[in-house]
Design an enzyme around this catalytic site. Structure first.
Site, PDB file in Angstrom:
ATOM      1  N   HIS A 140       0.822  -1.214   0.000  1.00  0.00           N
ATOM      2  CA  HIS A 140       0.000   0.000   0.000  1.00  0.00           C
ATOM      3  C   HIS A 140       0.859   1.269   0.000  1.00  0.00           C
ATOM      4  O   HIS A 140       1.932   1.319   0.606  1.00  0.00           O
ATOM      5  CB  HIS A 140      -0.916   0.009   1.216  1.00  0.00           C
ATOM      6  N   HIS A 149      12.293  -1.801 -12.576  1.00  0.00           N
ATOM      7  CA  HIS A 149      12.058  -3.246 -12.684  1.00  0.00           C
ATOM      8  C   HIS A 149      12.152  -3.827 -11.278  1.00  0.00           C
ATOM      9  O   HIS A 149      13.207  -3.757 -10.641  1.00  0.00           O
ATOM     10  CB  HIS A 149      13.102  -3.885 -13.601  1.00  0.00           C
TER      11      HIS A 149
END
Length: 210
Positions: A140, A149
């Site tokens: 979150h 990446h």
């Protein structure tokens, strides 16, 4: 979320191992979608990325208005090709495997890829051209900058900030609330317990850099 254009033909740019993962995700989620592959490496042209999926031509063959996804693992190359395609009038789509778990309250930028078993939590914001690989966890309130990446099974705790062009290696863990600078590389299996500056390689447990 960016528009996926699910009824439009999709061209993958790049025909390496990562492109096979992206192609598989597209076919799992939209098996009837028209899918093509282009790669600038002439040695790959004429072969197949997956059975029944030939590699035809290079990026010079992309036409304005075509929908593309740059399926290349290298952050710098993915950025360069995505921006070049946008400059030529192509559209850039994100791709999400149907087995990914992406909160309806998360935001995924254009040209990004979310692999199978990846998790993106509520209020997370993922930038353009990002790869969230198999089993990656973006908890979150995270912010993942453009062209990053996050490798397989890496975990970003809640509220982590990644700058642009960051590589988080396989199995690495970044503790909640930390900031990783632009261009940093987090080694595989590292445990990050403090903020990381720009353009360094941090590895170990706890992660250290020179």
């Amino acid at each position: 979320m960016p528009t996926e254009c699910p009824d439009s033909p999709l061209w993958l740019v790049g025909a390496g191992g990562h492109a096979r993962v992206v192609a598989d995700a597209v076919l799992c989620g939209s098996p009837s979608r028209t899918l093509g592959v282009r790669d600038d490496n002439a040695a790959r042209q004429g072969s197949s990325l997956l059975p029944g999926l030939p590699i035809s031509g290079g990026t010079a063959d992309v036409q304005p208005g075509e929908v593309c996804h740059v399926a290349i693992g290298d952050n710098a190359v993915r950025r360069r090709l995505t921006l070049a395609l946008l400059d030529r009038g192509a559209a850039v789509a994100s791709v999400m495997h149907p087995a990914a778990c992406v909160s309806a309250h998360a935001d995924i930028g254009e040209g990004s890829f979310v692999a199978a078993q990846a998790v993106v939590g509520p209020a997370a914001v993922v930038g353009r051209g990002v790869i969230l690989n198999h089993g990656a966890v973006i908890d979150h309130d995270c912010r993942v900058g453009d062209w990053c990446h996050v490798a397989p099974n890496a975990t970003l705790g809640g509220g982590v900030r990644l700058g642009e062009r960051v590589l988080v290696g396989a199995g690495a863990t970044i503790l909640p609330g930390l900031t990783i600078g632009d261009g940093a590389v987090i080694g595989a299996g590292a445990v990050v317990t403090t903020n990381i500056p720009d353009d360094v390689v941090a590895k170990g447990c706890p992660a250290r850099w020179k």
